[in-house]
Structure formats: structure tokens, C-alpha cells
Scaffold this active site. Sequence first.
Site, PDB file in Angstrom:
ATOM      1  N   LYS A 196       0.853  -1.186   0.000  1.00 33.80           N
ATOM      2  CA  LYS A 196       0.000   0.000   0.000  1.00 33.80           C
ATOM      3  C   LYS A 196       0.887   1.234   0.000  1.00 33.80           C
ATOM      4  CE  LYS A 196      -3.557   2.469   2.559  1.00 33.80           C
ATOM      5  NZ  LYS A 196      -4.618   2.397   3.562  1.00 33.80           N
ATOM      6  N   LYS A 254      -2.217  -1.436  -3.838  1.00 33.30           N
ATOM      7  CA  LYS A 254      -3.090  -0.273  -3.753  1.00 33.30           C
ATOM      8  C   LYS A 254      -2.251   0.987  -3.862  1.00 33.30           C
ATOM      9  CE  LYS A 254      -6.138   1.917  -0.448  1.00 33.30           C
ATOM     10  NZ  LYS A 254      -6.594   1.948   0.918  1.00 33.30           N
ATOM     11  N   TYR A 319     -15.076   1.133  -6.654  1.00 31.05           N
ATOM     12  CA  TYR A 319     -16.329   1.879  -6.492  1.00 31.05           C
ATOM     13  C   TYR A 319     -17.197   1.737  -7.738  1.00 31.05           C
ATOM     14  CZ  TYR A 319     -13.584   3.569  -2.643  1.00 31.05           C
ATOM     15  OH  TYR A 319     -12.802   3.604  -1.508  1.00 31.05           O
TER      16      TYR A 319
HETATM   17  C1  PBG Z   1      -6.979   3.800   5.612  1.00 33.47           C
HETATM   18  C2  PBG Z   1      -7.510   3.517   4.250  1.00 33.47           C
HETATM   19  C3  PBG Z   1      -7.420   4.399   3.183  1.00 33.47           C
HETATM   20  C4  PBG Z   1      -8.058   3.793   2.113  1.00 33.47           C
HETATM   21  C5  PBG Z   1      -8.526   2.550   2.532  1.00 33.47           C
HETATM   22  N1  PBG Z   1      -8.176   2.387   3.869  1.00 33.47           N
HETATM   23  C6  PBG Z   1      -6.869   5.771   3.120  1.00 33.47           C
HETATM   24  C7  PBG Z   1      -5.573   6.046   3.691  1.00 33.47           C
HETATM   25  O1  PBG Z   1      -4.701   5.181   3.796  1.00 33.47           O
HETATM   26  O2  PBG Z   1      -5.403   7.204   4.077  1.00 33.47           O
HETATM   27  C8  PBG Z   1      -8.174   4.448   0.777  1.00 33.47           C
HETATM   28  C9  PBG Z   1      -9.167   3.921  -0.174  1.00 33.47           C
HETATM   29  C10 PBG Z   1      -9.510   4.842  -1.273  1.00 33.47           C
HETATM   30  O3  PBG Z   1      -8.906   5.909  -1.506  1.00 33.47           O
HETATM   31  O4  PBG Z   1     -10.425   4.489  -2.007  1.00 33.47           O
HETATM   32  N2  PBG Z   1      -6.691   2.764   6.435  1.00 33.47           N
END
Ligand code: PBG
Length: 330
Positions: A196, A254, A319
Site C-alpha cells: 500500500k 493499492k 467503487y
Molecule cells: C486507511 C484507508 C485508506 C483507504 C482505505 N483504507 C486511506 C488512507 O490510507 O489514508 C483508501 C481507499 C480509497 O482511496 O479508495 N486505512
Amino acid sequence: MYPLRRNRRLRTTPAIRAMVRETSLSPDDFLTPLFIVEGKGVKEEIPSMQGYYRLSLDFISKEVNQLWDLGLKAVLLFVKVPDVLKDNTGKEALNRKGLMQRAIKTIKDACPDMCVLTDVALDPYSSFGHDGIVEKGQILNDPTVEILSAMSVSHAEAGADMVAPSDMMDGRILGIRNALDAAGFENTGIMSYSAKYASAFYGPFRDALDSAPADNADVPSDKKTYQMDPGNRREAFLETAADIEEGADIVMVKPGLCYLDIVRDLREAFDVPIAVYQVSGEYAMVKAAAARGWLDHDSVMMEQLTGIKRAGADMIATYFAKEASLFLNS
Ligand code: PBG
């Protein structure tokens, strides 16, 4: 060799193109993210995510049945926590009657066969908008892992099929796996957000949950000390190998589009299922351009999802899950 080989022959008709198509999509490929809020009869559009809503539990019941009828069999739950319940350690996350715990039960009652995956991270519960506990400007690793482990058990008790830690603390998969097993939940799965990246594409999601890192001089304003640097490729192997060793059933890359090389790398290196999260900013860009008439919405949506799958994704959190399924079913 030309003219013996004419590649265009196999592109002549829709039937032939369908026959030789290497990658196709189905609703089975999609995980549907759901944003859940307190209240009754609440359906609020997220301003930066046109066509996407925060829903209260009564609407969630209807929604999951609609998803099921479209062939969507997995939901990924996120809750928007009222400010008064936020603190630095996210203790509301462990509340057996908390919004997440009630949401899991509501969905399992409404649609028992739906696979329920839950987000595990502190940010929606954190007064600082961080995925872990903050102390002296640092995000603490091991104390955070303890809370995430207890949070996972709490989700399993409420009926979650899988927990999905999205926090990027080191060692959290092992902590969560051990805690689940010790509590008798050896069949509860873990989908780990393993690679991530610290991405600017999460902006609209943070609007949706009101979870952006705090504007506070004592607290980091970004998540770069735990999420990965976008420039790094080898590190994705390290992170993913560790998560698999610690017991992740599914790993994740991600965001999606900017990281498809990583998806392909991991697909070739590992045999566990790989999920890709096509994140909020990726969704928002398509919506914004389509609203101006600059891009054809459905074609771009399907092309992006196809690209993600072709890169090696076994499943895609998106989404567009509903719209893409409607498109595929039409
Ligand atoms: C936070 C989390 C995030 C997303 C999923 N879980 C945002 C972040 O890390 O600040 C982002 C998902 C998206 O942007 O669609 N644990």
C-alpha cells in the site's frame, strides 16, 4: 511472417474477438466498498465521489441485497465514526456495539451468503486521522498491532468472513492471525493491504470518512512513515513476502492504475490470490472527466478494470463494482 500471418484476421468480427479475448471481467471479480454512517434513512452523496454514498444501516440492508442480485458477492466495510467517539488509541474500534460490529451483523442478517470483509485500521477512529497510535509525533508500531489484533477478533465475533488490515504496521498480520486463532477464529481470513503506497489518490476517501491526518503541528500530516514510497518496486516483494509468511490469505496492491507493474511483479512471484484496490481518486477522475463529456464513462471504466485484471489481479476492490456489473449484465 506477413502476409502469411495477418494479425487482423482475429479482429474481424465481434464473435472472433470474443473467442480470442484473453481477459474478461465478471461480477465475481469485484469487491464492493461500502461507507456506513450512524442514523436512519441516511444516504449522503460524497461530494468528491459522485454517485457514491454514505449509507445508514437500514439502507445498507437493501443495498447488499441489490448487490447480491447483480452477482456481487463481497463487500468491504468502512465506517464513518462520529468525532466524539474518536481518540488517539481508537478504543471505539473494540466496542461490541460499535457501528462496524452492528454493520457486520446487519449485513449477515440481510444477506447471509454475502462475503463480509472489514477494514482494520485506526484512522476512522483516530482523533489524529492516523492508522496507528500517535506519540511524540511518531506512529507507534507494536502497540498499534495489539489494538488491530483485538479489533480483528471483535469483527470476527460479529460475523466477518475476513478482516482486511489497511494500516501498514510491521508484523500486524502475524499479530492478527495469532489473535484470531487464540479466540477460535481459525477460519476467519485475512486480506492484507500488503503493498500500500502513500498515495495522493486517497483524498476523496478521506473526505468520505472524515479521516484525513490532522492539521496539527505535533502530528505528521501524511502517512509516509508507514505507507510505501511510490518510487519503490523491490520493497513491494519484501512487504508481500512478509505478509504471506505471517499468514495473509489474500494480498493487495493499492492504488491500482499507477501500480500495475507491481501487480504483475507480485503475480509472477507469489501464488496467493492478489487483490487490487482501484481507489477513490481513480474513481473521482473518471467521474469528473465523464461529467464534462471529455471521456466516455462506461468504456473507460471497463478498460481500466480490464487493465487491472490483465496485470494479474484476481479481484478488484472498486467503487465501480455496481456500475460495471450492470454493464456486464446488460
Ligand atoms: C486507511 C484507508 C485508506 C483507504 C482505505 N483504507 C486511506 C488512507 O490510507 O489514508 C483508501 C481507499 C480509497 O482511496 O479508495 N486505512
